[in-house]
Motif scaffolding. Structure first.
Motif, PDB file in Angstrom:
ATOM      1  N   VAL A  17       0.857  -1.181   0.000  1.00  0.00           N
ATOM      2  CA  VAL A  17       0.000   0.000   0.000  1.00  0.00           C
ATOM      3  C   VAL A  17       0.898   1.238   0.000  1.00  0.00           C
ATOM      4  CG1 VAL A  17      -0.250  -0.034   2.537  1.00  0.00           C
ATOM      5  CG2 VAL A  17      -1.944   1.164   1.135  1.00  0.00           C
ATOM      6  N   LEU A  18       0.515   2.231  -0.798  1.00  0.00           N
ATOM      7  CA  LEU A  18       1.275   3.480  -0.864  1.00  0.00           C
ATOM      8  C   LEU A  18       0.847   4.383   0.283  1.00  0.00           C
ATOM      9  CD1 LEU A  18       3.319   5.230  -2.397  1.00  0.00           C
ATOM     10  CD2 LEU A  18       1.394   6.131  -3.727  1.00  0.00           C
ATOM     11  N   LEU A  19       1.809   4.737   1.129  1.00  0.00           N
ATOM     12  CA  LEU A  19       1.553   5.609   2.271  1.00  0.00           C
ATOM     13  C   LEU A  19       2.498   6.800   2.235  1.00  0.00           C
ATOM     14  CD1 LEU A  19       1.236   2.974   5.152  1.00  0.00           C
ATOM     15  CD2 LEU A  19      -0.618   4.083   3.875  1.00  0.00           C
ATOM     16  N   MET A  20       2.013   7.904   2.784  1.00  0.00           N
ATOM     17  CA  MET A  20       2.848   9.094   2.909  1.00  0.00           C
ATOM     18  C   MET A  20       3.127   9.350   4.392  1.00  0.00           C
ATOM     19  SD  MET A  20       2.171  13.090   2.004  1.00  0.00           S
ATOM     20  CE  MET A  20       1.891  12.767   0.290  1.00  0.00           C
ATOM     21  N   GLU A  21       4.409   9.492   4.695  1.00  0.00           N
ATOM     22  CA  GLU A  21       4.797   9.904   6.042  1.00  0.00           C
ATOM     23  C   GLU A  21       4.969  11.418   6.002  1.00  0.00           C
ATOM     24  OE1 GLU A  21       8.043   8.903   9.505  1.00  0.00           O
ATOM     25  OE2 GLU A  21       8.599   8.559   7.423  1.00  0.00           O
ATOM     26  N   ARG A  22       4.168  12.105   6.796  1.00  0.00           N
ATOM     27  CA  ARG A  22       4.256  13.568   6.803  1.00  0.00           C
ATOM     28  C   ARG A  22       5.590  14.017   7.363  1.00  0.00           C
ATOM     29  NH1 ARG A  22      -0.545  17.132   6.652  1.00  0.00           N
ATOM     30  NH2 ARG A  22      -2.252  15.789   6.045  1.00  0.00           N
ATOM     31  N   SER A  23       6.067  15.088   6.798  1.00  0.00           N
ATOM     32  CA  SER A  23       7.324  15.670   7.231  1.00  0.00           C
ATOM     33  C   SER A  23       7.220  16.093   8.704  1.00  0.00           C
ATOM     34  CB  SER A  23       7.627  16.886   6.357  1.00  0.00           C
ATOM     35  OG  SER A  23       8.601  17.690   6.950  1.00  0.00           O
ATOM     36  N   GLU A  24       8.329  16.001   9.416  1.00  0.00           N
ATOM     37  CA  GLU A  24       8.366  16.458  10.820  1.00  0.00           C
ATOM     38  C   GLU A  24       8.184  17.966  10.917  1.00  0.00           C
ATOM     39  OE1 GLU A  24       8.235  14.762  13.568  1.00  0.00           O
ATOM     40  OE2 GLU A  24       8.495  12.784  12.668  1.00  0.00           O
ATOM     41  N   THR A  25       8.347  18.681   9.813  1.00  0.00           N
ATOM     42  CA  THR A  25       8.158  20.143   9.825  1.00  0.00           C
ATOM     43  C   THR A  25       6.744  20.536   9.385  1.00  0.00           C
ATOM     44  OG1 THR A  25       9.018  20.346   7.568  1.00  0.00           O
ATOM     45  CG2 THR A  25      10.600  20.561   9.378  1.00  0.00           C
ATOM     46  N   ASN A  26       5.910  19.564   9.033  1.00  0.00           N
ATOM     47  CA  ASN A  26       4.540  19.852   8.627  1.00  0.00           C
ATOM     48  C   ASN A  26       3.770  20.427   9.811  1.00  0.00           C
ATOM     49  OD1 ASN A  26       1.731  19.547   7.767  1.00  0.00           O
ATOM     50  ND2 ASN A  26       2.549  18.258   6.138  1.00  0.00           N
TER      51      ASN A  26
END
Length: 163
Positions: A17-26
């Motif tokens: 499954v394609l997942l996005m890990e949000r940036s720590e600066t988001n």
């Protein structure tokens, strides 16, 4: 009360499954994992499918012909202070794993059996668990998050009243 409409896609390729890990600066939910997606634009308010296709392209570079069987599976409702968030969640398959990275986070193909070990917001984690339990279910489910003292979701099938 205000409403925020979001369209999200979880794309599968074989058992990944394609997942996005949000940036720590988001600013919102740094370090959390999501599908690809984002806000439904005003001109898309009655067409979240168009919104999710646009978001898939913006966040991955995948064109509509790279995505197969993209179907609305969940409508998730939750409150955040003075607004109600409505998330239209689609699942589909891709014919490629070649995606472009973006500035919102990093994209990863994660084996389905490992996906639930990631840090999700409750409503998405519960929807993914529900989907993985019965991927062949063709119903559209509506999930309403219970109050903040409960970590559950109430599921209902979205019925077509014209049949």
């Amino acid at each position: 009360m205000k409403f925020r409409n979001i369209a999200t896609a979880f794309l599968m390729n074989n058992d990944d499954v394609l997942l996005m890990e949000r940036s720590e600066t988001n600013k919102r939910m740094p370090g959390f994992w999501y599908g690809v997606g984002g806000h439904v634009e005003p001109e898309e308010i009655n067409d979240p499918y168009s919104a999710v296709i646009r978001e898939i392209y913006e966040e991955t570079g995948l064109k509509d012909y790279n995505v197969e069987n993209l179907k609305l599976k969940y409508m998730l409702l939750r409150r955040e202070k003075d607004e109600t968030v409505i998330n239209y969640v689609y699942f589909g398959r891709t014919n490629t794993k070649m995606v472009l990275q973006n500035d919102e986070g990093s994209l990863h193909w994660i084996p389905k059996q490992e996906a639930m070990n990631r840090k999700f917001i409750d409503v998405l984690k519960l929807a993914l668990e529900h989907y993985f339990e019965d991927e062949k279910n063709d119903e559209v489910m509506v999930g309403v998050m219970q109050n903040e003292k409960s970590t559950g979701i109430k599921w209902s099938t979205l019925m077509n009243m014209e049949q």
